[in-house]
Design an enzyme around this catalytic site. Structure first.
Site, PDB file in Angstrom:
ATOM      1  N   HIS A 196      25.377  38.438  43.507  1.00  8.19           N
ATOM      2  CA  HIS A 196      26.751  38.199  43.953  1.00  8.19           C
ATOM      3  C   HIS A 196      27.608  37.787  42.749  1.00  8.19           C
ATOM      4  O   HIS A 196      27.139  37.046  41.874  1.00  8.19           O
ATOM      5  CB  HIS A 196      26.805  37.118  45.033  1.00  8.19           C
ATOM      6  CG  HIS A 196      28.139  37.053  45.698  1.00  8.19           C
ATOM      7  ND1 HIS A 196      29.199  36.375  45.145  1.00  8.19           N
ATOM      8  CD2 HIS A 196      28.608  37.640  46.828  1.00  8.19           C
ATOM      9  CE1 HIS A 196      30.260  36.528  45.919  1.00  8.19           C
ATOM     10  NE2 HIS A 196      29.926  37.297  46.953  1.00  8.19           N
ATOM     11  N   GLU A 243      31.494  45.005  45.611  1.00  9.73           N
ATOM     12  CA  GLU A 243      32.506  43.968  45.808  1.00  9.73           C
ATOM     13  C   GLU A 243      33.320  43.799  44.528  1.00  9.73           C
ATOM     14  O   GLU A 243      32.892  43.087  43.610  1.00  9.73           O
ATOM     15  CB  GLU A 243      31.834  42.625  46.130  1.00  9.73           C
ATOM     16  CG  GLU A 243      31.004  42.635  47.395  1.00  9.73           C
ATOM     17  CD  GLU A 243      30.818  41.230  47.957  1.00  9.73           C
ATOM     18  OE1 GLU A 243      31.226  41.012  49.096  1.00  9.73           O
ATOM     19  OE2 GLU A 243      30.308  40.362  47.245  1.00  9.73           O
TER      20      GLU A 243
HETATM   21  P1  13P Z   1      35.943  37.412  50.920  1.00  2.00           P
HETATM   22  O1  13P Z   1      35.680  38.204  52.181  1.00  2.00           O
HETATM   23  O2  13P Z   1      36.283  35.998  51.173  1.00  2.00           O
HETATM   24  O3  13P Z   1      36.878  38.124  50.017  1.00  2.00           O
HETATM   25  O4  13P Z   1      34.523  37.361  50.148  1.00  2.00           O
HETATM   26  C1  13P Z   1      33.810  38.520  49.984  1.00  2.00           C
HETATM   27  C2  13P Z   1      32.465  38.186  49.469  1.00  2.00           C
HETATM   28  O5  13P Z   1      32.316  37.672  48.374  1.00  2.00           O
HETATM   29  C3  13P Z   1      31.315  38.466  50.341  1.00  2.00           C
HETATM   30  O6  13P Z   1      30.128  38.328  49.648  1.00  2.00           O
END
Ligand code: 13P
Length: 234
Positions: A88, A157
């Site tokens: 992450h 992400e």
């Molecule tokens: P948000 O949905 O708060 O932008 O976070 C996304 C995330 O990091 C999920 O792992």
């Protein structure tokens, strides 16, 4: 589809228990056939006999030992947890985890047969540097990772979309997911400011196999709506 909630450093053990119960009720009452994953804070890991899969946000590549502040597989085994989030961006960039450590974790948990949600994504500077520099950067996050691992789920992400309320356009998500699908046959989730108002559109994009939701998932009701959208679209 795979609908995942990353609860990050939120919800106590008691709140998490109630949260999972709410999701379980929704999943059962609506005969949901999607895969629902929840990653609670480490101290909120607990027994789980719900329809929801509970995973760890992090664990060290060890059974046990002297790794202050970390947990190992004995702690996961206690609750039958065999799903883990690796890579992450908050762990890469805030906690300073290197690709080398991530590879170690990946291989350790792969050898144990864990379901691994492996996160990738570029910072804004790389996105602004253009497509080829951005893809080059993302490629480095695949280095040393077995992209054909059968229990792998990849989550794209973009850093600049996490917790900011800003998302790439639907066209941008479509085009990057198309590229990323060439790198791995694993299901590919999108994460970064997914909320109840945009989840349906995101889930409808080609090559989006699910979503990884942070802040908006903290509201069980909102997260359940997103699970419902995935069910409708499947
Ligand atoms: P948000 O949905 O708060 O932008 O976070 C996304 C995330 O990091 C999920 O792992």
């Amino acid at each position: 589809m795979i609908i995942a909630a990353n609860l990050k450093t939120n919800l106590t053990r008691k709140e998490t228990k109630q949260y999972i119960q709410e999701l379980d009720t929704y999943v059962k009452n609506n005969a949901i056939s999607q895969e629902v994953l929840v990653f609670p804070a480490m101290s909120s890991l607990d027994e789980n006999d719900s329809s929801v899969i509970v995973g760890a946000q992090n664990a060290y590549p060890t059974k046990d030992g002297a790794f202050t502040g970390e947990i190992g597989t004995v702690h996961l085994d206690e609750f039958g947890i065999n799903t883990i989030l690796i890579g992450h961006s908050e762990r890469r960039h805030i906690l300073g985890e290197t690709q080398e450590l991530l590879i170690k974790k990946f291989n350790y948990y792969k050898d144990l047969g864990f379901k691994i949600v492996y996160c990738i994504g570029e910072p804004l500077s790389k996105r602004e540097a253009g497509e080829s520099e951005m893809m080059e950067y993302i490629s480095t996050q695949y280095e040393g990772i077995d992209t054909n691992y059968e229990n792998l789920i990849v989550a794209y992400e973009p850093l600049w979309a996490i917790g900011t309320g800003i998302t790439p356009t639907l066209e941008d998500i479509e085009s990057i997911h198309k590229e990323l699908k060439k790198k791995s046959p694993a299901p590919l989730l999108y994460g970064g400011s997914v909320k109840v108002t945009n989840a349906k559109d995101v889930l409808a994009i080609d090559n989006v196999d699910g979503i990884l939701v942070g802040s908006a998932a903290l509201y069980a009701e909102h997260f359940c709506s997103m699970i419902g959208f995935a069910e409708e679209l499947s």
